[in-house]
Design a protein around this motif. Structure first.
Motif, PDB file in Angstrom:
ATOM      1  N   GLU B 105      -5.422  -7.931  -2.614  1.00  0.00           N
ATOM      2  CA  GLU B 105      -6.213  -7.421  -3.741  1.00  0.00           C
ATOM      3  C   GLU B 105      -7.713  -7.528  -3.475  1.00  0.00           C
ATOM      4  O   GLU B 105      -8.490  -6.660  -3.875  1.00  0.00           O
ATOM      5  CB  GLU B 105      -5.858  -8.188  -5.015  1.00  0.00           C
ATOM      6  N   LEU B 109     -10.479  -4.152  -3.224  1.00  0.00           N
ATOM      7  CA  LEU B 109     -11.585  -4.042  -4.177  1.00  0.00           C
ATOM      8  C   LEU B 109     -12.547  -2.854  -3.945  1.00  0.00           C
ATOM      9  O   LEU B 109     -12.794  -2.068  -4.866  1.00  0.00           O
ATOM     10  CB  LEU B 109     -12.349  -5.365  -4.184  1.00  0.00           C
ATOM     11  N   ILE B 112     -11.129   0.518  -5.018  1.00  0.00           N
ATOM     12  CA  ILE B 112     -11.027   0.801  -6.451  1.00  0.00           C
ATOM     13  C   ILE B 112     -12.226   1.628  -6.902  1.00  0.00           C
ATOM     14  O   ILE B 112     -12.089   2.604  -7.628  1.00  0.00           O
ATOM     15  CB  ILE B 112     -10.978  -0.524  -7.251  1.00  0.00           C
ATOM     16  N   GLY B 115     -12.493   5.291  -5.528  1.00  0.00           N
ATOM     17  CA  GLY B 115     -11.555   6.258  -6.105  1.00  0.00           C
ATOM     18  C   GLY B 115     -10.394   6.649  -5.217  1.00  0.00           C
ATOM     19  O   GLY B 115      -9.932   7.782  -5.275  1.00  0.00           O
ATOM     20  N   ALA B 116      -9.910   5.729  -4.384  1.00  0.00           N
ATOM     21  CA  ALA B 116      -8.719   6.024  -3.595  1.00  0.00           C
ATOM     22  C   ALA B 116      -7.494   5.863  -4.490  1.00  0.00           C
ATOM     23  O   ALA B 116      -7.531   5.130  -5.461  1.00  0.00           O
ATOM     24  CB  ALA B 116      -8.634   5.065  -2.416  1.00  0.00           C
ATOM     25  N   SER B 117      -6.408   6.558  -4.129  1.00  0.00           N
ATOM     26  CA  SER B 117      -5.202   6.434  -4.938  1.00  0.00           C
ATOM     27  C   SER B 117      -4.598   5.054  -4.712  1.00  0.00           C
ATOM     28  O   SER B 117      -4.902   4.380  -3.724  1.00  0.00           O
ATOM     29  CB  SER B 117      -4.186   7.503  -4.549  1.00  0.00           C
ATOM     30  N   ARG B 118      -3.721   4.662  -5.651  1.00  0.00           N
ATOM     31  CA  ARG B 118      -3.139   3.322  -5.601  1.00  0.00           C
ATOM     32  C   ARG B 118      -2.403   3.095  -4.261  1.00  0.00           C
ATOM     33  O   ARG B 118      -2.553   2.060  -3.622  1.00  0.00           O
ATOM     34  CB  ARG B 118      -2.174   3.158  -6.780  1.00  0.00           C
ATOM     35  N   GLN B 121      -4.856   2.789  -1.427  1.00  0.00           N
ATOM     36  CA  GLN B 121      -5.506   1.478  -1.483  1.00  0.00           C
ATOM     37  C   GLN B 121      -4.655   0.445  -0.777  1.00  0.00           C
ATOM     38  O   GLN B 121      -5.137  -0.297   0.078  1.00  0.00           O
ATOM     39  CB  GLN B 121      -5.655   1.030  -2.938  1.00  0.00           C
TER      40      GLN B 121
END
Ligand SMILES: Nc1ncnc2c1ncn2[C@@H]1O[C@H](COP(=O)(O)OP(=O)(O)OP(=O)(O)O)[C@@H](O)[C@H]1O
Ligand SMILES: [Mg+2]
Lengths: 410, 248
Positions: B105, B109, B112, B115-118, B121
């Motif tokens: 996580e 950071l 986030i 604006g990358a997709s989940r 990320q």
């Protein structure tokens, strides 16, 4: 949108890191929202109850009582001779055009005996027109008529409570002979129950007798022809006001009241009673509402407090986030979302508790449970805005932090 | 081609009540892409202040800072935040990981905010961690990692957005010698193999010796700007092999 979802995840994560603290903050909001929901619900229920009781008194109803109205709405002027008489009532019946029917009553209380049972109840001496004027109906038997009135017949009509007290279940009260003050009375009818209690008084706990009989045999005739109330039924609901003016005119004339003198009687209208009761319940529920709102306010301040602590505690985290590309708005939204999650969770739990609480209290207080979707939508929106409102200041504070100072913060 | 970094007469003044401190007194320097620069100097000489300006975390009181031909002083606060997220990676002496949050996580950071997709990320963060040999530590929290591992997570985070510039303010300041050399080896590999521009502040000559170029600060000024020894005599032979290969 993607960012919002991410923020939501991050906010939930942050709140989970401090479970106890988040739970206590939520509790503050829960109590606030539950209090608001409960007071609104009970307030609506109470005014509903009052309104329906007033409606049940009979429409178009005007009640004339002796005495001058004082500013508070109470009455004085019982001193000396009571100012209303049977003659007044007859005059109204004769002269007032906006009136459909007139009745009058005198009340007292006495012990009623039947067999081995006895019960102290309200004795109401009245006219045959009372049934119509008071919007009552017979459950059994008949009401007394003009002949009973003229003859001073010893007949009685009972309220439901009295029947229950004197008679066995299943026993037919019609034709039974009761003793009241050494005189015997024959039961000729039973009134249909009015139901409910009006602020503690049971409206079915009474015994009706013809006025003449009551005056002579039970209530005493030291002041013959004096009445306690004249009850008037106006022709229509809309003419009630005109009828009350007419009554005033006629009675002022009869009582020879000079133009500069005040009335020695008061005319109450149904509308007025409804308004008085309505405003009493309104005042009561807005006072409660105020108290409840204060607790919601306190809950909101709790959110603000926790977030302020959280911003300080996470100063370094904020600095790190800014160093890796977070804008002020990202930080602002993050803290606002945290505030909103806290307040919305609190709001939803609060609504559920509030509804349950309202139902329980309404059940025990015997007032109707009014389910109002408006109050729920309102509470959700309100608790959400509490979150935004009280979260904004800490969030602003966080978003305005200087990244370098934050990174150095110990 | 314009240099990656150009500064002209950078001045930074701090006002502490009535006392004014001139932390930088006119720094003019130019750094090309792919350089490995060490900044040395006594405590209080303005090294960190200079790094903060290069990292767009702070603005000079006077002078000009041009990053990739763009005048940073002209940019708004939000534009500078974007620049930090896209083009610059930071490594700090104090690691600066978010506590009670997994390595994965922490590395996600910067993504986030860009604006990358989940899914992207997660993938890129994992890749970045694996590249630093932390594939088995993704779910560890900072408190469960050694100092060297924490600093490697921080480097993984700095690199996850593929920046042009890595700024490291005393990255080895909190580490022992062996771990320090490990971290330096990683930074050097990134510089040599991927052409990442690295600027690092250090107090230790052995660390500065890794750099191609050493800037010496004194009282807010650059007093010397020399080509470094490129680590000769300090580094183990195994590390030098790679380096010399590229130099020749
Ligand atoms: N926010 C600030 N407010 C006031 N003065 C500051 C501030 N930041 C730095 N300074 C001063 O500026 C000067 C340079 O500080 P800086 O942190 O750049 O030094 P440094 O070279 O990084 O030192 P060190 O090697 O100890 O980290 C110091 O005199 C310091 O006191
Ligand atoms: Mg420093």
């Amino acid at each position: 949108m993607k960012f919002l979802r991410m923020t939501l995840v991050a906010a939930l994560r942050a709140l989970r890191r401090n479970k106890m603290r988040s739970a206590l903050t939520i509790l503050g909001i829960v109590i606030g929202v539950a209090a608001v929901i409960t007071t609104v619900g009970l307030g609506q229920g109470a005014s509903e109850a009052v309104q329906s009781q007033i409606r049940s008194l009979g429409t178009n109803l005007l009640v004339v009582v002796p005495g001058t109205r004082t500013r508070g709405g109470a009455h004085s002027g019982w001193g000396g001779a009571s100012t209303l008489s049977v003659m007044d009532a007859r005059a109204l019946e004769r002269e007032a055009t906006g009136i459909r029917a007139v009745s009058y009553i005198r009340r007292g209380s006495a012990q009623v005996l039947y067999g081995n049972s006895n019960w102290r109840t309200t004795i109401q001496a009245t006219t045959p027109s009372y049934l119509d004027v008071s919007d009552s109906a017979m459950a059994q038997g008949d009401f007394f008529d003009e002949r009973d009135m003229k003859n001073g017949a010893r007949v009685a009509v009972l309220g439901g409570t009295l029947v229950g007290q004197l008679f066995e279940v299943g026993e037919d009260p019609i034709g039974a002979v009761l003793r009241i003050k050494e005189a015997s009375f024959r039961v000729i009818g039973v009134l249909e129950s009015k139901g409910g209690s009006s602020f503690g008084s049971d409206r079915d706990d009474l015994l009706l007798v013809p006025f003449t009989t009551g005056e002579r045999r039970i209530l005493g005739a030291t002041l013959p022809g004096v009445v306690e109330q004249i009850i008037v039924s106006a022709r229509t609901e809309t003419s009630a006001h005109e009828a009350s003016l007419e009554i005033e005119d006629i009675l002022r004339q009869r009582h020879r009241i000079r133009p500069d003198q005040e009335n020695d009687f008061t005319v109450h209208s149904q509308e007025e009673i409804a308004n008085t009761m309505g405003s009493v319940t309104r005042i009561l529920s807005s006072v409660l509402m105020g108290v409840a709102s204060i607790s919601l306010l306190v809950g909101g301040i709790g959110i603000m407090n926790i977030l302020l602590v959280s911003v300080i505690e996470r100063t370094r985290e904020i600095g790190i986030r800014m160093a890796v590309g977070a804008k002020g708005s990202h930080i602002l939204v993050q803290f606002l979302v945290e505030a909103m999650i806290l307040s919305m969770i609190g709001g939803i739990i609060g609504i559920i508790l509030g509804l349950v609480g309202t139902q329980v209290i309404a059940h025990f207080a015997e007032i109707p449970f009014v389910f109002s979707p408006g109050a729920i939508v309102g509470a959700v929106l309100f608790s959400g805005s509490v979150g935004i409102f009280f979260g904004f200041y800490p969030a602003r504070k966080a978003s305005n932090l200087d990244p370098i100072a934050s990174l150095r913060y110990e | 081609m314009t240099p990656l970094i150009e500064t002209h007469g950078l001045v930074k003044e701090f006002a502490r009540g009535d006392i004014r401190v001139l932390a930088l007194r006119g720094i003019s320097v130019s750094i090309e892409r792919g350089e490995f620069v060490a900044i040395v100097g006594k405590s209080g000489s303005g090294k960190s202040t200079f790094m903060n300006i290069l990292g767009c975390l702070d603005r000079p009181s006077e002078g000009k800072f041009v990053l990739e031909g763009q005048d940073v002083a002209r940019l708004s606060k939000d534009e500078r935040a974007e620049l930090r997220g896209q083009k610059i990676g930071f490594v700090f002496q104090a690691f600066n990981l978010i506590p009670r949050t997994s390595a994965q996580e922490n590395v996600e950071l910067p993504l986030i905010y860009s604006g990358a997709s989940r899914a992207e990320q997660a993938r890129r963060a994992r890749e970045s961690l694996e590249r630093l040999g932390l594939g088995g530590r993704t779910e560890h929290h900072p408190s469960q990692l050694s100092g060297g591992e924490q600093q490697r997570v921080a480097i993984a985070r700095a690199l996850v957005n593929h920046p042009q510039l890595l700024l490291a303010d005393e990255p080895t300041g909190n580490l022992d010698t062996r771990t320090s050399l490990e971290i330096m080896k990683i930074l050097m590999q990134l510089n040599r193999a991927e052409g990442l521009t690295v600027i690092l502040v250090t107090h230790e000559p052995e660390i500065a010796a890794f750099a191609d170029r050493v800037l010496t600060f004194k009282d807010g000024e650059i007093v010397s700007d020399e080509m470094g020894s490129s680590g000769e005599g300090v580094l183990p032979a195994s590390l030098l092999g790679e380096k010399e290969g590229k130099d020749s």
